[in-house]
Design a protein around this motif. Structure first.
Motif, PDB file in Angstrom:
ATOM      1  N   PRO A 105       0.806  -1.229   0.000  1.00  0.00           N
ATOM      2  CA  PRO A 105       0.000   0.000   0.000  1.00  0.00           C
ATOM      3  C   PRO A 105       0.836   1.273   0.000  1.00  0.00           C
ATOM      4  CG  PRO A 105      -0.728  -1.519   1.707  1.00  0.00           C
ATOM      5  CD  PRO A 105       0.500  -2.100   1.088  1.00  0.00           C
ATOM      6  N   SER A 106       1.951   1.289   0.716  1.00  0.00           N
ATOM      7  CA  SER A 106       2.713   2.526   0.776  1.00  0.00           C
ATOM      8  C   SER A 106       3.350   2.851  -0.569  1.00  0.00           C
ATOM      9  CB  SER A 106       3.781   2.447   1.862  1.00  0.00           C
ATOM     10  OG  SER A 106       4.670   1.384   1.571  1.00  0.00           O
ATOM     11  N   ARG A 107       3.817   1.837  -1.291  1.00  0.00           N
ATOM     12  CA  ARG A 107       4.406   2.090  -2.608  1.00  0.00           C
ATOM     13  C   ARG A 107       3.331   2.418  -3.632  1.00  0.00           C
ATOM     14  NH1 ARG A 107       8.103  -2.498  -4.559  1.00  0.00           N
ATOM     15  NH2 ARG A 107       8.066  -1.152  -6.385  1.00  0.00           N
ATOM     16  N   ALA A 108       2.160   1.805  -3.490  1.00  0.00           N
ATOM     17  CA  ALA A 108       1.091   2.028  -4.466  1.00  0.00           C
ATOM     18  C   ALA A 108       0.586   3.473  -4.406  1.00  0.00           C
ATOM     19  CB  ALA A 108      -0.064   1.066  -4.215  1.00  0.00           C
ATOM     20  N   ARG A 109       0.658   4.112  -3.253  1.00  0.00           N
ATOM     21  CA  ARG A 109       0.152   5.471  -3.100  1.00  0.00           C
ATOM     22  C   ARG A 109       1.168   6.531  -3.500  1.00  0.00           C
ATOM     23  NH1 ARG A 109      -1.803   4.355   2.805  1.00  0.00           N
ATOM     24  NH2 ARG A 109      -3.315   2.780   2.356  1.00  0.00           N
ATOM     25  N   THR A 110       2.411   6.147  -3.713  1.00  0.00           N
ATOM     26  CA  THR A 110       3.456   7.104  -4.057  1.00  0.00           C
ATOM     27  C   THR A 110       3.483   7.310  -5.559  1.00  0.00           C
ATOM     28  OG1 THR A 110       4.740   6.331  -2.186  1.00  0.00           O
ATOM     29  CG2 THR A 110       5.906   7.599  -3.845  1.00  0.00           C
ATOM     30  N   ALA A 111       3.339   8.553  -5.984  1.00  0.00           N
ATOM     31  CA  ALA A 111       3.354   8.858  -7.415  1.00  0.00           C
ATOM     32  C   ALA A 111       4.787   8.872  -7.920  1.00  0.00           C
ATOM     33  CB  ALA A 111       2.705  10.217  -7.658  1.00  0.00           C
ATOM     34  N   SER A 112       4.956   8.469  -9.158  1.00  0.00           N
ATOM     35  CA  SER A 112       6.278   8.494  -9.770  1.00  0.00           C
ATOM     36  C   SER A 112       6.679   9.948 -10.036  1.00  0.00           C
ATOM     37  CB  SER A 112       6.258   7.709 -11.075  1.00  0.00           C
ATOM     38  OG  SER A 112       5.489   8.402 -12.039  1.00  0.00           O
ATOM     39  N   PRO A 113       7.974  10.207 -10.234  1.00  0.00           N
ATOM     40  CA  PRO A 113       8.395  11.584 -10.539  1.00  0.00           C
ATOM     41  C   PRO A 113       7.722  12.142 -11.790  1.00  0.00           C
ATOM     42  CG  PRO A 113      10.289  10.254  -9.924  1.00  0.00           C
ATOM     43  CD  PRO A 113       9.115   9.326 -10.020  1.00  0.00           C
ATOM     44  N   ALA A 114       7.537  11.302 -12.809  1.00  0.00           N
ATOM     45  CA  ALA A 114       6.870  11.774 -14.030  1.00  0.00           C
ATOM     46  C   ALA A 114       5.419  12.158 -13.747  1.00  0.00           C
ATOM     47  CB  ALA A 114       6.930  10.707 -15.114  1.00  0.00           C
ATOM     48  N   ALA A 115       4.737  11.353 -12.936  1.00  0.00           N
ATOM     49  CA  ALA A 115       3.340  11.655 -12.602  1.00  0.00           C
ATOM     50  C   ALA A 115       3.248  12.942 -11.789  1.00  0.00           C
ATOM     51  CB  ALA A 115       2.721  10.495 -11.839  1.00  0.00           C
ATOM     52  N   ARG A 116       4.180  13.133 -10.849  1.00  0.00           N
ATOM     53  CA  ARG A 116       4.183  14.372 -10.076  1.00  0.00           C
ATOM     54  C   ARG A 116       4.439  15.575 -10.972  1.00  0.00           C
ATOM     55  NH1 ARG A 116       7.005  11.210  -5.928  1.00  0.00           N
ATOM     56  NH2 ARG A 116       8.943  11.900  -6.893  1.00  0.00           N
ATOM     57  N   HIS A 117       5.333  15.417 -11.954  1.00  0.00           N
ATOM     58  CA  HIS A 117       5.621  16.500 -12.889  1.00  0.00           C
ATOM     59  C   HIS A 117       4.372  16.867 -13.690  1.00  0.00           C
ATOM     60  CE1 HIS A 117       7.737  19.013 -15.773  1.00  0.00           C
ATOM     61  NE2 HIS A 117       7.163  18.322 -16.742  1.00  0.00           N
ATOM     62  N   HIS A 118       3.668  15.861 -14.198  1.00  0.00           N
ATOM     63  CA  HIS A 118       2.443  16.115 -14.974  1.00  0.00           C
ATOM     64  C   HIS A 118       1.385  16.795 -14.108  1.00  0.00           C
ATOM     65  CE1 HIS A 118       3.852  14.204 -18.561  1.00  0.00           C
ATOM     66  NE2 HIS A 118       3.971  13.012 -17.998  1.00  0.00           N
ATOM     67  N   LEU A 119       1.288  16.373 -12.865  1.00  0.00           N
ATOM     68  CA  LEU A 119       0.336  16.997 -11.958  1.00  0.00           C
ATOM     69  C   LEU A 119       0.697  18.457 -11.703  1.00  0.00           C
ATOM     70  CD1 LEU A 119      -2.150  16.570 -10.180  1.00  0.00           C
ATOM     71  CD2 LEU A 119      -0.619  15.867  -8.345  1.00  0.00           C
ATOM     72  N   LEU A 120       1.964  18.716 -11.529  1.00  0.00           N
ATOM     73  CA  LEU A 120       2.426  20.080 -11.304  1.00  0.00           C
ATOM     74  C   LEU A 120       2.155  20.972 -12.521  1.00  0.00           C
ATOM     75  CD1 LEU A 120       3.842  21.999  -9.355  1.00  0.00           C
ATOM     76  CD2 LEU A 120       6.018  21.276 -10.352  1.00  0.00           C
ATOM     77  N   VAL A 121       2.392  20.439 -13.731  1.00  0.00           N
ATOM     78  CA  VAL A 121       2.121  21.197 -14.954  1.00  0.00           C
ATOM     79  C   VAL A 121       0.626  21.478 -15.075  1.00  0.00           C
ATOM     80  CG1 VAL A 121       2.144  21.058 -17.486  1.00  0.00           C
ATOM     81  CG2 VAL A 121       4.177  20.404 -16.180  1.00  0.00           C
ATOM     82  N   LEU A 122      -0.194  20.483 -14.771  1.00  0.00           N
ATOM     83  CA  LEU A 122      -1.645  20.659 -14.823  1.00  0.00           C
ATOM     84  C   LEU A 122      -2.087  21.730 -13.814  1.00  0.00           C
ATOM     85  CD1 LEU A 122      -4.452  19.749 -15.830  1.00  0.00           C
ATOM     86  CD2 LEU A 122      -4.437  18.080 -13.972  1.00  0.00           C
ATOM     87  N   LEU A 123      -1.553  21.646 -12.613  1.00  0.00           N
ATOM     88  CA  LEU A 123      -1.896  22.626 -11.592  1.00  0.00           C
ATOM     89  C   LEU A 123      -1.482  24.037 -12.015  1.00  0.00           C
ATOM     90  CD1 LEU A 123      -3.003  23.156  -8.756  1.00  0.00           C
ATOM     91  CD2 LEU A 123      -0.716  22.704  -7.874  1.00  0.00           C
ATOM     92  N   ALA A 124      -0.292  24.170 -12.595  1.00  0.00           N
ATOM     93  CA  ALA A 124       0.172  25.476 -13.071  1.00  0.00           C
ATOM     94  C   ALA A 124      -0.753  26.002 -14.170  1.00  0.00           C
ATOM     95  CB  ALA A 124       1.608  25.379 -13.581  1.00  0.00           C
ATOM     96  N   GLY A 125      -1.209  25.138 -15.049  1.00  0.00           N
ATOM     97  CA  GLY A 125      -2.131  25.547 -16.106  1.00  0.00           C
ATOM     98  C   GLY A 125      -3.454  26.035 -15.552  1.00  0.00           C
TER      99      GLY A 125
END
Length: 130
Positions: free
Chosen positions: A90-110
Motif C-alpha cells: 500500500p505505501s508504494r502504491a500510493r506514491t506517485a512516480s516523478p513523471a506523474a508528479r511533474h504532470h500533476l504540477l504542470v496541470l496545476l500550473a495551467g
C-alpha cells in the motif's frame, strides 16, 4: 493464513452464527464496532481479549476453548501478505512516480494560470464598463 488464525476465526464465526446475533448486535454488545468484528472474523486482525470475552458472554459460550485458541492465534503473524512478493504494498502504491508528479504540477500550473487570466479579464471588463 496461519492455521492457528484459521482455527480461531472459524470458531469466532461459528460462535457468531450459532448465537443468532448479527455483527451489528455483536458490536453493540461488545463495545467494538462492526468493522472491527469483520476484521476479527475474517482473520485480518487479532481481537483484544476483552472483545473475545464480551462475545462469549453475549453468545452464552464457554470461554475455555475460545481463550485457548485466542492465545494461540495471538502468537501467529497477522496481516502477512498473501499476494505475490513482487506486488507493491500500500505505501508504494500510493506514491506517485516523478513523471506523474511533474504532470500533476504542470496541470496545476495551467489551472492557476487560467484562473489568473479569467480574473484579469473580469477586472478589466469591470474597469472599462464602469
Amino acid at each position: 493464513m496461519d492455521p492457528r488464525i484459521r482455527e480461531f476465526t472459524a470458531l469466532l464465526g461459528r460462535l457468531v452464527d450459532r448465537s443468532g446475533l448479527s455483527l451489528d448486535t455483536v458490536a453493540d454488545r461488545t463495545g467494538h464496532d462492526r468493522a472491527a468484528w469483520e476484521r476479527y472474523v475474517d482473520g485480518r486482525a487479532h481481537p483484544p481479549r476483552a472483545a473475545v470475552l464480551a462475545l462469549a458472554e453475549a453468545a452464552g459460550a464457554d470461554t475455555g476453548r475460545l481463550l485457548t485458541l485466542w492465545q494461540r492465534a495471538g502468537e501467529a503473524p497477522y496481516g502477512e501478505p498473501t499476494a505475490a512478493p513482487n506486488r507493491p504494498g500500500p505505501s508504494r502504491a500510493r506514491t506517485a512516480s516523478p513523471a506523474a508528479r511533474h504532470h500533476l504540477l504542470v496541470l496545476l500550473a495551467g489551472v492557476v494560470g487560467a484562473l489568473l487570466v479569467v480574473t484579469a479579464v473580469v477586472l478589466l471588463a469591470d474597469l472599462g464598463g464602469g
